[in-house]
Structures are given as C-alpha cells and as structure tokens.
Motif scaffolding. Structure first.
Motif, short mmCIF file in Angstrom:
data_model
loop_
_atom_site.label_atom_id
_atom_site.label_comp_id
_atom_site.label_asym_id
_atom_site.label_seq_id
_atom_site.Cartn_x
_atom_site.Cartn_y
_atom_site.Cartn_z
N ILE A 66 0.83 -1.21 0.00
CA ILE A 66 0.00 0.00 0.00
C ILE A 66 0.87 1.26 0.00
O ILE A 66 0.58 2.23 -0.71
N LEU A 67 1.95 1.25 0.79
CA LEU A 67 2.73 2.47 1.00
C LEU A 67 3.73 2.76 -0.12
O LEU A 67 3.89 3.91 -0.52
N VAL A 68 4.40 1.72 -0.63
CA VAL A 68 5.47 1.94 -1.60
C VAL A 68 4.99 2.68 -2.87
O VAL A 68 5.69 3.56 -3.36
N PRO A 69 3.79 2.36 -3.42
CA PRO A 69 3.35 3.11 -4.60
C PRO A 69 3.21 4.61 -4.34
O PRO A 69 3.40 5.41 -5.25
N VAL A 70 2.89 4.98 -3.12
CA VAL A 70 2.72 6.40 -2.77
C VAL A 70 4.08 7.09 -2.62
O VAL A 70 4.17 8.31 -2.62
N ILE A 202 -1.88 16.37 -4.99
CA ILE A 202 -2.23 15.05 -4.41
C ILE A 202 -3.64 14.69 -4.87
O ILE A 202 -4.60 15.43 -4.65
N ASP A 203 -3.73 13.55 -5.53
CA ASP A 203 -5.02 13.08 -6.03
C ASP A 203 -5.51 11.94 -5.13
O ASP A 203 -5.00 10.83 -5.18
N ALA A 204 -6.51 12.25 -4.29
CA ALA A 204 -7.01 11.28 -3.30
C ALA A 204 -7.54 10.01 -3.97
O ALA A 204 -7.34 8.89 -3.47
N ILE A 205 -8.20 10.17 -5.13
CA ILE A 205 -8.77 8.99 -5.84
C ILE A 205 -7.65 8.04 -6.26
O ILE A 205 -7.77 6.82 -6.13
N SER A 206 -6.53 8.60 -6.75
CA SER A 206 -5.39 7.76 -7.16
C SER A 206 -4.83 6.99 -5.98
O SER A 206 -4.50 5.80 -6.10
N ILE A 207 -4.71 7.66 -4.83
CA ILE A 207 -4.18 7.00 -3.63
C ILE A 207 -5.10 5.86 -3.19
O ILE A 207 -4.64 4.76 -2.87
N VAL A 208 -6.42 6.10 -3.22
CA VAL A 208 -7.40 5.07 -2.83
C VAL A 208 -7.33 3.89 -3.80
O VAL A 208 -7.28 2.72 -3.38
N SER A 211 -4.07 1.94 -3.29
CA SER A 211 -4.09 1.17 -2.04
C SER A 211 -4.97 -0.07 -2.17
O SER A 211 -4.59 -1.17 -1.76
N ILE A 212 -6.17 0.11 -2.76
CA ILE A 212 -7.08 -1.03 -2.96
C ILE A 212 -6.48 -2.02 -3.95
O ILE A 212 -6.55 -3.24 -3.75
N GLY A 213 -5.87 -1.49 -5.03
CA GLY A 213 -5.33 -2.36 -6.07
C GLY A 213 -4.18 -3.22 -5.59
O GLY A 213 -4.26 -4.46 -5.59
N PHE A 214 -3.10 -2.58 -5.15
CA PHE A 214 -1.93 -3.35 -4.71
C PHE A 214 -2.23 -4.10 -3.42
O PHE A 214 -1.82 -5.26 -3.25
N GLY A 215 -2.96 -3.47 -2.50
CA GLY A 215 -3.32 -4.13 -1.25
C GLY A 215 -4.19 -5.36 -1.49
O GLY A 215 -3.98 -6.42 -0.88
N ILE A 240 -9.87 -10.02 -7.59
CA ILE A 240 -10.67 -9.33 -8.63
C ILE A 240 -10.76 -7.83 -8.33
O ILE A 240 -10.53 -6.99 -9.22
N VAL A 241 -11.08 -7.50 -7.08
CA VAL A 241 -11.17 -6.08 -6.69
C VAL A 241 -9.81 -5.38 -6.90
O VAL A 241 -9.74 -4.26 -7.41
N GLY A 242 -8.73 -6.08 -6.53
CA GLY A 242 -7.39 -5.52 -6.72
C GLY A 242 -7.07 -5.25 -8.17
O GLY A 242 -6.57 -4.17 -8.52
#
Length: 478
Positions: A66-70, A202-208, A211-215, A240-242
C-alpha cells in the motif's frame, strides 16, 4: 513550483549518506527474515495458529504494497532528510514495540509500524543512489545496496536461530535497535537534501485506487498461499477487486498531467524489461527461499539454527558478488551478466527439483550458492539498466514502480509455490493405498517441494528467453 535547495554534485558527501542508507536497509531486511525463523516459537508462546502467525509476514507485505506506490509522490513532496529521519523513527518505534510485545496484537501492530519505516526507506534509498552517483559509478553503488539487501536476509535466520535457542525471540528486535539508532544519528549528521521538491497535486482517488489495487492483490495471493485456498470467496474477491482497482488506477494516471505514479516510464523499453526481470527474479527467489528452509527443517529434520547455517554461505557469497557484479555492469553492461545469471538459476533449480530426504549438506550448500550467484547477476544489472534509461524527473516513479512490483512478486511467488507444494502432497497421498500411514508424510512433502522448485525453474526459463532482448542503454541526460 517550489524547489529544494540545489546542491552542487561536488558538495554531496556520498559516502556518509550511503553508510546511513545501508545501515538502515540492512536492519530492515534483517528484521523481516529473522522473524520467519521464530514463527514456530511465537505460535507456542502466544497460543496462535500457523494461519494467524503468517499475518506477521502478510501484514508487513500488505503495508509495503500500500505504501510503496505512494512513495513516488512523497519523494517529490518532502526532502531527503525529512523522509529518512521519519522512516528511521517509524522503524525504531516499531522495533521497540516488537521487543516488548506481550501479545500477538501488539506484535502485529509493531510489524505494521516497522513496515511503514521500510516502505519509506526502500524507494528513498534507490532514488538517492541514482541522484548522488553518476551513471558510470552507479552499478558499483547499487551493488553495495545489493550486498546489504542479500546478506541481511541470509544471516537473519542464523542469528535468529542462535538467539531463540539461548535467549528469546524478543532479542531479535533488541539486537536491531542500537543499529537503527546509529543509522538515525548518521542520517541527522550527514544526510543532505539531494532530491528536487516539486509538490505535485495530491489526487485522493489515485491513492485510494492504488491502495485497494496493490493491497487487494497482495492480500488475495497471501491468503491463498497461507491456508485459505484459491477457491474461497475472500481470495477471489480480493484479487478481482485488486485487479479492477489497478486497471482504473492505470487509466486515471495516463489521463493526468501530474500523475501519482507516472506510468509513462513504461514507454522506455529497457525499463519495462528491467521491471519484468526483477519481477520474475523476486518470484523465483522468494518462492525458493520459502520452500528450501521449510524442507531442511521438516523434510530433513534440521533445527532452525542448522537450517540457517546451511543457507548462510550462499547468502554471504551473494552479498560478496553484488558489488563485483556492480563493477562488471559499469564496465560491460547487463547482457553478459543477466543471460548467464538466468542460465545458472535455471540449472540450479532443475537440480533442486530432485532434492530428497537423503540429499547431502554439500548438495544443498553448492546449489544454494550457485542460485545466489545467479541472482546477483540478474537483479542489480536489470534494475540499474532499466532505471538508467529514464529521464531524471522519472527516477521517483521508476523506483516506486520497481519496489512496488517486488512486493507484489513476492506475494504471488510465495502463494503459488505454497499452493503447488500443497497440491503435490495431496496428489501423492491420493496415489498411496494407506494415506494415514505416517511413513508417507515425508515422501509426500518431498514431492510437493520438488513441484515448487519445478515451478520456480519454469519462471527462470521464461526470464532466460526474454533476457536475450536486453540491451545496454545510453544514460538519459534529461
């Protein structure tokens, strides 16, 4: 746009900065692998099941995923000193929490805090090396990073086994603490601000979505590899969600002027190839390094300490080879290292696929050492050659992509290896007349382990075929 103070390359004290980064990275990697040896001890002392204990590793990987992509974004918002000191503070707090942890819940919390420190440190370490060392010396510097990243996991199990036998698992963290404090002191005294601060939006949607994708992918594969199995709704939904979140994340990044991670880095062919090589290499090494110690303990009856000792020569050889490979890369480029490296790895894994309860100590040490030499020939040259093709303003994005996909590769590789191992055991048990007979346990386990090594060999052979397209890049001056 706000820029960081511009520092003349001549005024950068590269050696003290490198020492601070290497000390921090060493303890981050040491703590991660050392705890794996203590899992059986932890299960007994904290009264937890194997599936629950695995969360100490899964939670760590999940936080990194979750953290490394950010991190690419953080590298452009905060100075080198700010990120380094913050990462060390998280690592120190997490280490103290783990050292005094009286329960599983506090230990898991400590692992997450430690992972935040590591998640900030890894991309910062690679990005700083790219900035403070000119391209012609970069291979040697990355080789030093390789030495630390490979030697720490190699000696982790051995030292942990010794500590567990004579003291307790808490001492794994007490041992790490003073080194982290020294690294923090080095950072406070010597760390310089070397990166450019651009403060993108900072784009909040991209962070969400990230986080959901890689997490989701790390969580799904880790759950499948532990005990859930591939067919359970939790695993299927998580993956699938990821995947869907990552697709949406990618589409959004390509449409933004200032993306969170600039995926345009993939337009550079050698960077894309480097990412693929590192991804396949991480799948191979993490799946093999999960299966081999497990077989030495369960299949051959060695103690955790002795199993760690058997793997120590290979880890040390890999650490010694990394700086050598770095200098060879600077001189000859990646082709004459990566292709032979993948050939050595493929051959080693093919021999490992015949491992049995009667395999000798020499067999294990020689093959593991050969495997580690091959890995040292692949990882750093592929990574450095790929990053070298990027313009300087894409370094944070390139390091974020590389480090993120390493975590994902680790989760996928270990999950597939464990699943193949379990399927091999089941297949063997189904073929015998009396599956309840304890005499069949070790042969069944051996067949599963051999299957896992064949899987790793296939991944390595795929990498070998692709590696023939690798070319030395002209370093971008942009």
């Amino acid at each position: 746009m706000q820029g960081a103070p511009q520092i003349d390359q001549k005024n950068i004290r590269a050696l003290p900065i490198l020492v601070a980064l290497l000390l921090s990275g060493f303890i981050g990697m040491f703590s991660e692998t050392a705890l794996n040896v203590a899992l059986s001890d932890l299960m007994q002392q904290l009264s937890i099941s194997p599936a629950t204990a695995q969360w100490l590793t899964t939670g760590y990987l999940l936080t990194l995923g979750i953290l490394v992509p950010v991190s690419g974004l953080l590298l452009q918002w905060f100075t080198t000193r700010q990120l380094f000191i913050t990462s060390l503070c998280f690592s120190i707090i997490g280490t103290i929490l783990a050292a005094i942890a009286p329960s599983f819940e506090i230990l898991l919390t400590a692992r997450v805090v430690q992972a935040i420190g590591t998640g900030l440190l890894l991309p910062l370490m690679f990005n700083t090396i790219l900035i403070i060392f000119p391209a012609e010396k970069r291979g040697a510097a990355m080789g030093m990073i390789g030495l630390v990243i490979m030697v720490a996991p190699a000696i982790g199990p051995t030292i942990a086994g010794l500590l567990i036998e004579n003291l307790s698992w808490h001492w794994i963290f007490w041992l790490a603490l003073p080194v982290l404090i020294i690294a923090l002191a080095c950072g406070i005294l010597f760390m310089q601000n070397v990166s450019k601060i651009t403060k993108p939006r900072i784009d909040a949607i991209s962070i969400v979505l990230s986080s959901i994708g890689f997490g989701g992918i790390v969580f799904g594969f880790s759950s499948a590899g532990e005990s859930e199995g591939w067919g359970t709704p939790k695993v299927i939904i998580a993956i699938i969600v990821g995947v869907v979140a990552l697709v949406l994340f990618g589409i959004r990044q390509m449409g933004m002027k200032q993306p969170m991670i600039n995926l345009r880095a993939f337009k550079f062919p050698m960077f894309s190839l480097g990412v693929l090589m590192v991804f396949l290499c991480m799948m191979v090494i993490l799946s093999s390094m999960l299966v081999l110690p497990m077989f030495l303990i369960r299949g051959q009856g060695y103690s955790a300490f002795k199993a760690g000792l058997l793997l120590l020569p290979g880890g040390i050889i890999n650490g010694i080879m990394s700086p050598i490979m770095g200098r060879l890369f600077d001189k000859y480029g990646p082709k004459w290292l990566v292709i032979p490296g993948l050939a050595i790895v493929s051959a080693s894994l093919w021999f490992f696929s015949s491992i049995s309860a009667t395999s000798t100590v020499v067999f294990v040490i020689v093959l593991h050492s050969a495997l580690m030499i091959g890995i040292s020939m692949i990882m750093m040259p592929s990574q450095t050659n790929g990053i070298n093709q990027l313009p300087r303003d894409l370094y944070p994005d390139g390091t974020a992509i590389m480090n993120t996909l390493q975590q994902v590769a680790g989760a996928i590789g270990t999950a597939l290896a464990v699943s193949i191992m379990a399927a091999g055991q089941k297949s063997y048990m189904n073929s015998v007349s009396n599956p309840e007979d304890p005499a069949h346990l070790i042969p069944a386990f051996t067949e599963g382990v051999q299957g896992a090594f064949i899987f790793a060999m296939i991944i390595a052979v795929i990498g070998l075929i692709i590696s023939f397209t690798i070319k030395r890049v002209v370093v971008s001056k942009i």
